[in-house]
Scaffold this motif. Structure first.
Motif, short mmCIF file in Angstrom:
data_model
loop_
_atom_site.label_atom_id
_atom_site.label_comp_id
_atom_site.label_asym_id
_atom_site.label_seq_id
_atom_site.Cartn_x
_atom_site.Cartn_y
_atom_site.Cartn_z
N ALA A 347 -18.71 -108.94 148.69
CA ALA A 347 -18.37 -109.72 147.49
C ALA A 347 -16.89 -110.08 147.49
O ALA A 347 -16.51 -111.24 147.24
CB ALA A 347 -18.73 -108.94 146.23
N LEU A 348 -16.01 -109.09 147.78
CA LEU A 348 -14.57 -109.36 147.77
C LEU A 348 -14.18 -110.28 148.91
O LEU A 348 -13.31 -111.16 148.74
CB LEU A 348 -13.79 -108.04 147.85
N SER A 349 -14.76 -110.08 150.06
CA SER A 349 -14.45 -110.97 151.20
C SER A 349 -14.81 -112.40 150.88
O SER A 349 -14.07 -113.34 151.22
CB SER A 349 -15.20 -110.48 152.44
N SER A 350 -15.96 -112.58 150.20
CA SER A 350 -16.38 -113.92 149.84
C SER A 350 -15.41 -114.56 148.85
O SER A 350 -15.05 -115.73 148.98
CB SER A 350 -17.79 -113.87 149.25
N ILE A 351 -14.97 -113.77 147.86
CA ILE A 351 -14.02 -114.29 146.86
C ILE A 351 -12.70 -114.65 147.51
O ILE A 351 -12.13 -115.73 147.25
CB ILE A 351 -13.81 -113.26 145.73
N ALA A 352 -12.19 -113.74 148.36
CA ALA A 352 -10.90 -113.99 149.02
C ALA A 352 -10.95 -115.24 149.89
O ALA A 352 -9.99 -116.02 149.94
CB ALA A 352 -10.51 -112.77 149.84
N LYS A 353 -12.07 -115.42 150.58
CA LYS A 353 -12.21 -116.60 151.45
C LYS A 353 -12.39 -117.87 150.64
O LYS A 353 -11.78 -118.91 150.93
CB LYS A 353 -13.39 -116.39 152.39
#
Length: 669
Positions: A347-353
């Protein structure tokens, strides 16, 4: 013992041509360090070094340097006024503890005498600087070393002046440490201290001129002066940053004082904070520790950065948010590409990207440990943002201000609600006085007239006497019911009612309520009442007496507002929430749509307290609501408007378990 004589004064009297100069502490520190480093730079000489500190606290800052100097010479003497453990000793070098009343406590001395050079620093703190230092709290001694302290005195490399200064200090040492007499005598003989000479500038130049390499001293002095300049520049930068921080905090505080609207305050905060810290994106949103999602309400953006405002932010699956909740402190991610908390969370990786977040800061908005919201800072540029401690402190300060603003706005909203409640209570009080006065005065007057007539007219016909008695009895029953309603509502609202739930058939309760209505004497004929209760309706669980009370009051209320040619119906069905829904409908006067909720308020009367055409106190529906809420049900009213009839609905929980079996057993009996 204490010596009131100043070493500086004695030196100036002995050498009249000397003129004291004014020095700041930073300059004296640089000079003394350069003099000490000149000794450390020597390889063969064993010079005489005498250092006098005003207090032990100043000595402690230089103690490590004198341990190094002691490796170069055995003629090292350190004087200081003790504060903790400083005392006479002869370990690595000689320590001499003088009393605080001694004049040395106001002076700063450093004398270095070697075979081929000599320097001395003899200064006394100015009276203005001493007065200022006395105003500084004792619990913060570090403020005593402020560089604004000023000294007046002599710094020179003239050997005759240095020798004389050494003589004065050695004499002072002998008074405190007589045990050092032989060691001091050796120093006197070696460096020619105490020999009678006349001092003049010409003699000093001709007699003691020698070829000395002063470059090490000069280089050290320049180094310390540059270091002082760097510290000064750093202090100016710190002051500037602090001023910017104070301006930012003040702008937020001004917004809080100017407006009680949290939306306006948070919008100002997000703009000011984002601009001040040069963030690519700054977010502020409301959130509590148990929230699964949050809506982004306030946002600051720079050009070229995609907006997030208005979108829903996942919190339950956000490890950074959960870490903030658990620790109660902010979380800082220097580089989202390398931080394991981000890389291991899909979830965080998706938001950061998706939003190009490279550096990420999440700071909680807290008030007394309660989470009210979140501040987020996003840096989307390369290289990753290097967080400074001052930045983190600033964000925390702003979050604290916002916490106060949100609590203030919440308190104001609660105050408005409380004012509305007080206004409603005042209206209730007025209605209570009006209704009680009217409802009690009218039957009492009637009863009084009837009884007076019976008492004063013994020859009154029997038929008329019976009318009088029936009228008095009817009005006394009206008064009894009024008082009973007051007591019932009071007990229900205060929680003093004991509930006795049991399994019941709704049809039996409806029959009991109708029989109660038929047994009551009435002047007018009530409208026809029809019941539509399904035979396969499951058993309900409630207090039987109170369930009958609710049905009786709703039926009675329908009878009051329905003409004899109208119709009242009672029906019950099972809804999808494991509840039985009971409806008492009539074709009477009806209710305006905007009054469907307030009809359940205490003392509500559609026609007003004193001009209504129907009896009652306006407590019946309020009592019904308290009873239905007591067993966990709901009650509400429906109507399409005036003269369109009305429907009152309430729910009763179904008996859990084998309610069908119980219903069949009851039916078979």
């Amino acid at each position: 013992m204490s010596i009131a004589t100043s070493v500086l004064s004695e030196l100036l009297q002995s050498i009249p041509y000397l003129r004291p100069q004014l020095y700041f502490k930073a300059s004296l520190t640089a000079l003394s360090h350069a003099m000490e480093d000149q000794v450390l730079a020597a390889t063969l000489e064993q010079p005489l070094v005498i250092a006098s500190f005003q207090r032990e606290r100043y000595y402690r800052q230089e103690a490590h340097r004198y341990l190094r100097l002691a490796q170069r010479s055995n003629q090292i003497y350190v004087l200081s006024a003790p504060e903790t453990d400083f005392t006479h000793s002869s370990e690595a070098y000689e320590k001499i503890a003088f009393e605080l009343e001694d004049a040395l406590s106001q002076e700063w001395h450093l004398v270095v005498i070697a075979d081929n050079y000599a320097t001395c620093l003899v200064c006394r703190e100015s009276l203005g600087s001493i007065a200022k230092s006395k105003q500084i709290p004792e619990f913060n001694p570090s403020l005593d070393t402020d560089t604004s302290r000023r000294f007046e005195g002599i710094w020179t490399s003239e050997r005759g002046v240095s020798v004389k200064a050494a003589e004065l200090l050695l004499n002072r040492i002998l008074i405190y440490r007589p045990d050092l007499a032989s060691k001091i005598q050796y120093a006197r003989q070696r460096f020619g201290i105490g020999e009678t000479k006349s001092y003049s500038p010409v003699n000093q130049i001709t007699e003691f001129a020698c070829d000395i390499d002063t470059d090490p001293f000069v280089q050290r002095l320049v180094t310390y002066l540059q270091a002082s300049q760097y510290k000064l520049h750093k202090a100016y930068r710190s002051i500037t940053a602090q001023a910017r921080k104070e301006r930012l905090v003040n702008s937020i505080s001004t917004a809080i004082r100017r407006s009680l609207d949290p939306h306006e305050v948070l919008q100002i905060a997000v703009q000011e904070l984002g601009q001040h810290l040069g963030a690519s994106r700054c977010l502020i949103y409301r959130a509590q520790a148990t929230d699964a999602k949050a809506t982004i309400e306030h946002e600051f953006l720079i050009l070229g950065v995609s907006p997030i405002c208005g979108q829903t932010w996942e919190l339950k699956k956000n490890p950074l948010f959960q870490e903030v909740v658990q620790q109660g402190e902010g979380v800082c991610v220097a580089d989202t590409m390398n931080d394991s908390r981000v890389t291991k969370s899909a979830a965080l990786s998706s938001i950061a990207k998706k939003f190009a977040i490279r550096s990420w800061l999440i700071e909680p908005v807290l008030y007394q440990g309660r989470l009210l919201g979140i501040v987020e800072l996003h840096y989307c540029n390369l290289p990753p943002h290097q967080w400074q401690s001052g930045e983190l402190d600033l964000v925390k300060a702003i979050a604290t201000q916002m916490g106060a603003a949100l609590i203030q706005a919440e308190a104001y909203a609660n105050l408005e609600d409380l004012n509305q409640q007080l206004e409603a209570l005042d209206r209730t009080r007025s209605n209570l006085i009006a209704i009680t006065g009217h409802e009690l005065r009218t039957p009492l007057s009637t009863i009084q007239v009837c009884l007076e007539s019976l008492a004063s007219e013994p020859d009154m016909p029997l038929e008329l006497q019976q009318v009088m008695l029936n009228t008095a009895l009817a009005d006394s029953e009206r008064m009894r019911k009024l008082v009973q309603d007051f007591l019932t509502l009071s007990n229900l609202e205060s929680g003093r009612v004991e509930w006795h739930p049991e399994s019941l058939t709704l049809q039996e309760c409806v029959d009991l309520a109708l029989s109660r209505l038929r047994a009551r004497p009435s002047v007018e004929q009530p409208p026809p009442i029809k019941t539509k209760i399904s035979q396969n309706l499951p058993l309900v669980r409630a207090d039987g007496d109170w369930l009958v009370e609710v049905l009786a009051k709703l039926i009675d209320n329908a009878c009051k507002f329905t003409p004899p040619e109208g119709e009242i119906s009672i029906k019950a069905t099972r809804n999808s929430k494991q509840m039985v829904e009971v409806t008492v409908a009539d074709t009477g006067r009806g209710i305006e749509p905007n009054r469907l909720e307030i009809v359940f308020d205490r003392f509500y009367q559609e026609e007003g307290a004193l001009r209504r055409t129907t009896g009652g106190t306006g407590l019946g529906l309020a009592i019904c609501r308290q009873i239905v809420n007591g067993w966990g049900g709901e009650i509400w009213a429906e109507s399409t408007g005036k003269d369109q009839g009305s429907q009152f609905h309430f729910t009763v929980p179904i008996v859990k378990g084998s309610e069908e079996e119980k219903r069949l057993k009851v039916k078979s009996k």
